[in-house]
Design a protein around this motif. Structure first.
Motif, PDB file in Angstrom:
ATOM      1  N   GLU A 178       0.835  -1.184   0.000  1.00 53.99           N
ATOM      2  CA  GLU A 178       0.000   0.000   0.000  1.00 53.99           C
ATOM      3  C   GLU A 178       0.876   1.243   0.000  1.00 53.99           C
ATOM      4  O   GLU A 178       1.812   1.361   0.788  1.00 53.99           O
ATOM      5  N   GLN A 179       0.579   2.167  -0.915  1.00 55.50           N
ATOM      6  CA  GLN A 179       1.365   3.392  -1.026  1.00 55.50           C
ATOM      7  C   GLN A 179       0.993   4.361   0.092  1.00 55.50           C
ATOM      8  O   GLN A 179      -0.177   4.583   0.365  1.00 55.50           O
TER       9      GLN A 179
ATOM     10  N   THR B  40      10.928   1.786  -0.597  1.00 57.13           N
ATOM     11  CA  THR B  40      10.904   3.160  -1.079  1.00 57.13           C
ATOM     12  C   THR B  40      11.031   3.174  -2.595  1.00 57.13           C
ATOM     13  O   THR B  40      11.366   2.163  -3.224  1.00 57.13           O
ATOM     14  N   SER B  41      10.763   4.325  -3.175  1.00 51.61           N
ATOM     15  CA  SER B  41      10.869   4.445  -4.625  1.00 51.61           C
ATOM     16  C   SER B  41      12.318   4.345  -5.090  1.00 51.61           C
ATOM     17  O   SER B  41      12.583   4.159  -6.273  1.00 51.61           O
TER      18      SER B  41
ATOM     19  N   THR C 153       9.162  11.319  -1.466  1.00 48.04           N
ATOM     20  CA  THR C 153       8.422  10.409  -2.337  1.00 48.04           C
ATOM     21  C   THR C 153       7.551   9.510  -1.468  1.00 48.04           C
ATOM     22  O   THR C 153       7.583   9.580  -0.248  1.00 48.04           O
ATOM     23  N   HIS C 154       6.768   8.661  -2.118  1.00 53.14           N
ATOM     24  CA  HIS C 154       5.924   7.734  -1.373  1.00 53.14           C
ATOM     25  C   HIS C 154       6.703   6.460  -1.054  1.00 53.14           C
ATOM     26  O   HIS C 154       7.682   6.114  -1.711  1.00 53.14           O
ATOM     27  N   VAL C 155       6.239   5.768  -0.031  1.00 53.36           N
ATOM     28  CA  VAL C 155       6.782   4.459   0.301  1.00 53.36           C
ATOM     29  C   VAL C 155       5.649   3.438   0.232  1.00 53.36           C
ATOM     30  O   VAL C 155       4.472   3.791   0.271  1.00 53.36           O
ATOM     31  N   PHE C 156       6.014   2.175   0.123  1.00 54.14           N
ATOM     32  CA  PHE C 156       5.031   1.107   0.020  1.00 54.14           C
ATOM     33  C   PHE C 156       5.187   0.164   1.208  1.00 54.14           C
ATOM     34  O   PHE C 156       6.304  -0.240   1.544  1.00 54.14           O
ATOM     35  N   CYS C 157       4.081  -0.140   1.860  1.00 61.72           N
ATOM     36  CA  CYS C 157       4.098  -0.967   3.069  1.00 61.72           C
ATOM     37  C   CYS C 157       3.311  -2.258   2.846  1.00 61.72           C
ATOM     38  O   CYS C 157       2.290  -2.258   2.149  1.00 61.72           O
TER      39      CYS C 157
END
Length: 400
Positions: free
Chosen positions: A5-6, A32-33, A129-133
């Motif tokens: 999930e972003q 991370t991106s 930036t966005h991260v993904f979990c």
């Protein structure tokens, strides 16, 4: 959250607090991106360990030197298989504690310092930036040695980040290494003792965090002090590779001592899994070989022809182009007639082995990958090539 999930910084911090409130047990993977991967291990809402990033070995080495410099890793017996698992660093601390080489209070210091560094790195990247979990319910560390309060950790990290940002360092990673770029000009501006420290510590080998520990100061004042020289171009900040720990294996071989003499040999891995590439790289690079990981199977043939590796690890099950097809294509090219092609697969079935042989594979390794098998493959198929190659410079890693 059963899939990545972003998230931005705010939602990420809320996620940490939610895990604490719901007494979550398992793991949280954060990507991370910039393709940096981190993992937090939870037990009943408390973080018991964190790992990942681009300097896991360097980070543990730094904390060990800071909190228990009396430990001689050369005398610690450690199996190659342990270094290939995700929480190898935690297992190493556990082994040291069980051997009564370190106290539980020292373990707690390492855990808290590690969690704080990783949280800072994630927050810094999440601000740009966005991260993904993604949750991993099946991953739980048995008998945790330490329980860290996420509320206290977050409070400390947020304060450090606020100070870091106010100092104008939001784009400066503490994982960068300073290097003196204009020594003559620098020598004219500072006294001799300061200059000697600059030359000794700021040689592109030690990160800002490494230098802070060596000088027994915080990373913020150290970085703040260097900023004027960085702006003038007299000191440059560079990215550096990880610095592997010097640990004896069960066979008495050091991780930093190449099992194959340093050569110009290149090993390639074609596998769509970033984790497989990372694990193989951590096994292969410290043993004096160059390594390239190719995740996109559709571009693999072109890259392999260009780079001409001396040995290829090839995954069977990949999207678009599977391992069977790619192996057959390679064997049709005279360049790869004699190149060892080692098949990687999660299945140990006779059908897979037979079909792999038909398309021209040399050998077979089943997943999960363990270091003993990989080292055996390297010794078996690269020993002849390594004996006729000259020793060249430090091996490099390429991520495609």
């Amino acid at each position: 959250m059963n899939h990545p999930e972003q998230m931005g910084v705010k939602n990420l911090l809320l996620e940490f607090q939610n895990f604490h409130q719901t007494q979550y047990s398992g793991a949280l993977d954060i990507t991370t991106s910039h393709r940096h991967k981190f993992r937090f291990y939870y037990h009943q809402g408390s973080i018991v360990w964190a790992t990942g990033g681009n300097h896991p070995h360097r980070r543990l080495r730094r904390h060990m030197a800071q909190h228990f410099p009396q430990i001689d890793l050369q005398n610690l017996q450690w199996r190659w298989q342990n270094l290939s698992i995700n929480n190898w660093d935690y297992q190493l601390l556990k082994a040291l504690h069980q051997k009564q080489k370190i106290q539980l209070s020292q373990v707690n210091l390492i855990v808290e310092s590690t969690i704080a560094e990783i949280l800072f790195d994630i927050i810094q990247q999440a601000h740009s930036t966005h991260v993904f979990c993604e949750r991993r319910l099946e991953v739980i560390l048995d008998s945790p040695m330490s329980f860290s309060s996420i509320e206290i950790s977050l409070q400390q990290v947020r304060q450090l980040w606020q100070n870091w940002s106010q100092a104008g360092l939001s784009r400066v990673s503490p994982n960068l290494a300073p290097c003196v770029n204009q020594p003559e000009q620098l020598q004219q501006q500072v006294n001799q003792s300061v200059y000697n420290n600059f030359i000794t510590l700021m040689n592109g080998k030690y990160t800002l965090r490494d230098i802070a520990v060596k000088m027994k100061q915080g990373v913020l004042p150290i970085t703040n002090y260097l900023i004027p020289y960085i702006k003038k171009g007299q000191i440059q900040l560079r990215e550096v590779t990880d610095w592997h720990l010097n640990i004896n294996t069960a066979t008495g071989t050091s991780v930093d001592t190449p099992l194959i003499k340093q050569t110009n040999l290149l090993v390639a891995c074609v596998d769509d899994s970033p984790q497989v590439g990372r694990i193989l790289g951590e096994m292969i690079i410290p043993n004096g070989l160059k390594f390239i990981h190719i995740q996109d199977s559709t571009k693999a043939l072109e890259i392999l022809i260009e780079r001409k590796p001396n040995l290829i690890f090839l995954d069977l099950m990949m999207p678009c182009t599977n391992g069977y097809e790619l192996c057959a294509q390679l064997r049709r090219i005279s360049l790869f007639n004699q190149t060892p092609i080692i098949i990687l697969t999660g299945s140990d079935g006779i059908f897979d082995r037979t079909r792999a042989k038909v398309v021209g594979s040399t050998d077979f390794i089943t997943k999960p990958i363990v270091a003993d098998k990989v080292m055996g493959i390297l010794r078996k198929y690269l020993s002849v090539q390594s004996s006729v190659n000259k020793i060249l410079e430090q091996p490099a890693t390429v991520q495609v």
